[in-house]
Write a protein that holds these residues in place. Structure first.
Motif, short mmCIF file in Angstrom:
data_model
loop_
_atom_site.label_atom_id
_atom_site.label_comp_id
_atom_site.label_asym_id
_atom_site.label_seq_id
_atom_site.Cartn_x
_atom_site.Cartn_y
_atom_site.Cartn_z
N SER A 47 0.76 -1.29 0.13
CA SER A 47 -0.10 0.14 0.07
C SER A 47 0.87 1.59 0.23
O SER A 47 2.27 1.20 0.48
CB SER A 47 -0.39 0.12 1.22
OG SER A 47 0.18 0.76 2.27
N VAL A 48 0.09 2.33 -0.58
CA VAL A 48 0.67 3.47 -0.29
C VAL A 48 1.56 4.18 1.03
O VAL A 48 3.06 4.49 1.34
CB VAL A 48 0.30 5.02 -0.48
CG1 VAL A 48 1.05 5.82 -0.52
CG2 VAL A 48 -0.53 4.42 -1.74
N ASP A 49 0.71 3.84 2.02
CA ASP A 49 1.47 4.00 3.33
C ASP A 49 2.37 3.09 4.45
O ASP A 49 3.08 3.46 4.71
CB ASP A 49 0.28 3.79 5.05
CG ASP A 49 -0.72 4.25 3.95
OD1 ASP A 49 -0.52 5.51 4.01
OD2 ASP A 49 -2.07 4.36 4.98
N ILE A 50 2.31 1.72 3.34
CA ILE A 50 3.76 0.96 4.18
C ILE A 50 4.66 0.75 2.75
O ILE A 50 6.04 1.46 3.34
CB ILE A 50 3.22 -0.63 3.75
CG1 ILE A 50 1.80 -0.63 4.52
CG2 ILE A 50 4.48 -1.62 4.13
CD1 ILE A 50 1.63 -0.70 5.85
N LEU A 51 4.07 1.94 2.06
CA LEU A 51 4.86 2.01 1.14
C LEU A 51 6.24 3.25 0.99
O LEU A 51 8.08 3.41 1.52
CB LEU A 51 5.21 2.18 -0.71
CG LEU A 51 5.96 2.89 -1.41
CD1 LEU A 51 6.78 1.98 -2.26
CD2 LEU A 51 5.90 3.68 -2.19
N GLU A 52 5.37 4.15 1.37
CA GLU A 52 5.85 5.25 2.64
C GLU A 52 7.22 4.55 4.01
O GLU A 52 8.43 5.88 4.35
CB GLU A 52 5.05 6.33 3.59
CG GLU A 52 5.18 8.09 3.90
CD GLU A 52 3.86 8.98 3.21
OE1 GLU A 52 4.44 9.74 3.10
OE2 GLU A 52 3.03 8.22 4.25
N LYS A 53 6.45 3.82 4.57
CA LYS A 53 6.90 3.71 5.63
C LYS A 53 8.40 3.14 5.85
O LYS A 53 9.50 2.68 6.17
CB LYS A 53 6.25 3.00 6.46
CG LYS A 53 5.18 3.53 7.20
CD LYS A 53 4.19 2.43 7.93
CE LYS A 53 3.02 2.91 8.62
NZ LYS A 53 2.68 1.90 9.93
N ILE A 54 8.60 2.00 4.06
CA ILE A 54 9.66 1.00 3.46
C ILE A 54 10.68 2.48 3.31
O ILE A 54 11.90 2.51 3.61
CB ILE A 54 9.18 0.14 2.94
CG1 ILE A 54 8.51 -0.59 3.46
CG2 ILE A 54 10.56 0.16 2.10
CD1 ILE A 54 7.83 -1.81 2.60
N ALA A 55 10.07 3.57 3.06
CA ALA A 55 11.18 4.22 2.09
C ALA A 55 11.42 5.08 3.81
O ALA A 55 13.56 4.99 3.23
CB ALA A 55 10.20 4.95 1.39
N LYS A 56 10.69 5.10 4.47
CA LYS A 56 11.64 5.99 5.69
C LYS A 56 12.60 5.07 6.30
O LYS A 56 13.02 6.03 6.74
CB LYS A 56 10.43 6.62 6.48
CG LYS A 56 10.82 7.62 7.79
CD LYS A 56 10.09 7.64 8.61
CE LYS A 56 10.03 8.49 9.55
NZ LYS A 56 8.86 9.34 10.33
#
Length: 70
Positions: A47-56
């Motif tokens: 998901s976009v939310d998890i993608l953002e967490k992984i990127a961070k």
């Protein structure tokens, strides 16, 4: 290559370059290690939310995870 495969391979490459295990990346991103493994093996779409967490957790812009591979 579809987007799911691209995210999987980019995540895996960036994680390895940083010397992180799947478990460590999962911990930093706040997700289950099993989920991270399935994501890196293209079994799950992120998901976009998890993608953002992984990127961070990898200290990269989220676009690095969806960038075309050479």
């Amino acid at each position: 290559m579809n987007l799911r495969d691209r995210v999987a391979l980019n995540t895996q490459d960036l994680r390895r370059v940083r010397g992180l295990s799947q478990e460590e990346l999962a911990l930093r991103a706040g997700v289950n290690r099993g989920y991270m493994g399935k994501l890196e093996n293209s079994k799950y779409a992120v998901s976009v939310d998890i993608l953002e967490k992984i990127a961070k957790a990898l200290s990269v812009d989220p676009s690095a995870l969806v960038a075309p591979r050479n």
